[in-house]
Scaffold this active site. Structure first.
Site, PDB file in Angstrom:
ATOM      1  N   GLU A  14      84.125 160.309 117.477  1.00 35.45           N
ATOM      2  CA  GLU A  14      85.488 159.941 117.879  1.00 35.45           C
ATOM      3  C   GLU A  14      86.441 159.772 116.690  1.00 35.45           C
ATOM      4  O   GLU A  14      87.591 160.241 116.725  1.00 35.45           O
ATOM      5  CB  GLU A  14      85.358 158.638 118.664  1.00 35.45           C
ATOM      6  CG  GLU A  14      86.616 158.097 119.209  1.00 35.45           C
ATOM      7  CD  GLU A  14      86.362 156.855 120.074  1.00 35.45           C
ATOM      8  OE1 GLU A  14      85.195 156.528 120.367  1.00 35.45           O
ATOM      9  OE2 GLU A  14      87.347 156.213 120.427  1.00 35.45           O
TER      10      GLU A  14
ATOM     11  N   MET B  35      93.188 144.068 126.219  1.00 35.35           N
ATOM     12  CA  MET B  35      93.624 142.667 126.211  1.00 35.35           C
ATOM     13  C   MET B  35      94.960 142.521 126.931  1.00 35.35           C
ATOM     14  O   MET B  35      95.181 141.573 127.695  1.00 35.35           O
ATOM     15  CB  MET B  35      93.754 142.181 124.765  1.00 35.35           C
ATOM     16  CG  MET B  35      94.277 140.764 124.640  1.00 35.35           C
ATOM     17  SD  MET B  35      94.255 140.267 122.904  1.00 35.35           S
ATOM     18  CE  MET B  35      95.091 138.693 123.009  1.00 35.35           C
TER      19      MET B  35
ATOM     20  N   GLY C  17      87.494 157.993 126.947  1.00 32.76           N
ATOM     21  CA  GLY C  17      87.545 156.650 126.373  1.00 32.76           C
ATOM     22  C   GLY C  17      87.153 155.559 127.352  1.00 32.76           C
ATOM     23  O   GLY C  17      86.726 155.826 128.480  1.00 32.76           O
TER      24      GLY C  17
END
Ligand code: ATP
Ligand code: MG
Length: 267
Positions: free
Chosen positions: A70, A123, A8
């Site tokens: 994915e 984030m 990832g």
């Protein structure tokens, strides 16, 4: 030996299947060359890849690996985990809170992507760093537990002072909306700031997920992704908010390995 790998944006998740038993481990995506070196030491292993860095990893290794999309791999992995948990749900939304967040609707054997949001683990890390200078995941999730969001986030009850509000007073009205009201009297600690970062990430993820659940008529929302690892505050925020909105949340143990397990199962 069979090896499933989900490479990832932040973490490489590795699921090793030997004698019908899985073992799991993970490594930073910046260390992808180290993972390739390890794969060179097991040339006879059957390897299945998925994730945004799968094709790059394939270019570094001797095995001719199976590759899957994915989203399909993650869904297949979730199915395996749900079966193991004896959880028989056929219609649900799953929300993969990785570096970014991807949201999918499942109806029996089919999944479709329902949407996503840029609010997620990336984030959480980036904004925590900008506000506090901290960048260690374990430190961030530990310190978050001591934080007080009340002086940073504006709740509905802060607006409806004394009056009866049309929605629950404990709901966040404005993330970070209480800062200017308290700037002269409060000292905002790193813990307070990070707790509020987890607040905006968790509430955004939940809002988008339950909107998808409502759109598709699903009752359950399954949350996975490494962002939840040891992250009790983020889990609590997401769980409580999902329940408050009348949906049923599930967290899958080792759920962050869904892509790695799934691509191996699809091989
Ligand atoms: P994507 O699916 O978006 O490509 P990914 O598969 O790498 O990304 P995950 O591994 O599910 O995503 O989650 C990554 C997030 O997990 C990070 O953004 C961070 O918030 C959190 N995390 C958990 N453990 C660590 C760690 N040891 N180092 C860095 N981030 C971590
Ligand atoms: Mg991922």
């Amino acid at each position: 030996m069979k090896i499933g790998i989900d490479a990832g944006g932040t973490l490489i998740k590795i699921a090793i299947l030997e004698n019908d038993k899985f073992t799991f481990r993970k490594q930073l995506s910046t260390e992808i060359e180290e993972v390739a070196e390890w794969l060179k030491t097991v040339p006879d292993a059957q390897v299945a890849l998925t994730g945004g860095k799968a094709t790059y990893l394939q270019s570094l290794i001797p095995q001719n690996a199976f590759q899957s999309i994915e989203f399909d791999a993650t869904f297949r992995g979730i199915q395996s985990f749900l079966t193991e948990m004896n959880l028989d749900i056929s219609k649900f939304v799953f929300s993969n809170v990785g570096t970014g967040t991807s949201i999918h609707f499942v109806d029996n054997d089919k999944q479709i992507r329902a949407g996503g949001t840029g609010a997620g683990g990336g984030m959480m890390m980036g904004l925590s760093y900008l506000l506090t200078g901290k960048e260690d995941f374990d430190e961030i999730v530990t310190i978050a537990k001591e934080g007080n969001r009340d002086i940073i986030d504006l709740k509905v009850k802060h607006i409806y002072k004394g009056d009866k509000s049309p929605i629950p007073g404990e709901l966040t009205a404005a993330n970070f909306g209480n800062v200017l009201h308290n700037k002269d009297t409060e000292n905002f600690t790193d813990a307070d700031k990070i707790a509020s970062v987890l607040g905006i990430v968790g509430e955004t993820v939940t809002t988008v997920s339950i909107h998808a659940a409502r759109e598709f008529g699903a009752e359950y929302v399954v949350y996975i992704g490494s962002s939840f690892l040891n992250n009790t505050l983020l889990r609590d925020i997401v769980m409580n908010y999902t329940v408050l909105r009348n949906f049923k949340p599930y967290f899958i143990e080792n759920g962050e390995y869904s892509g790695a397990v799934g691509t191996l199962r699809l091989m």
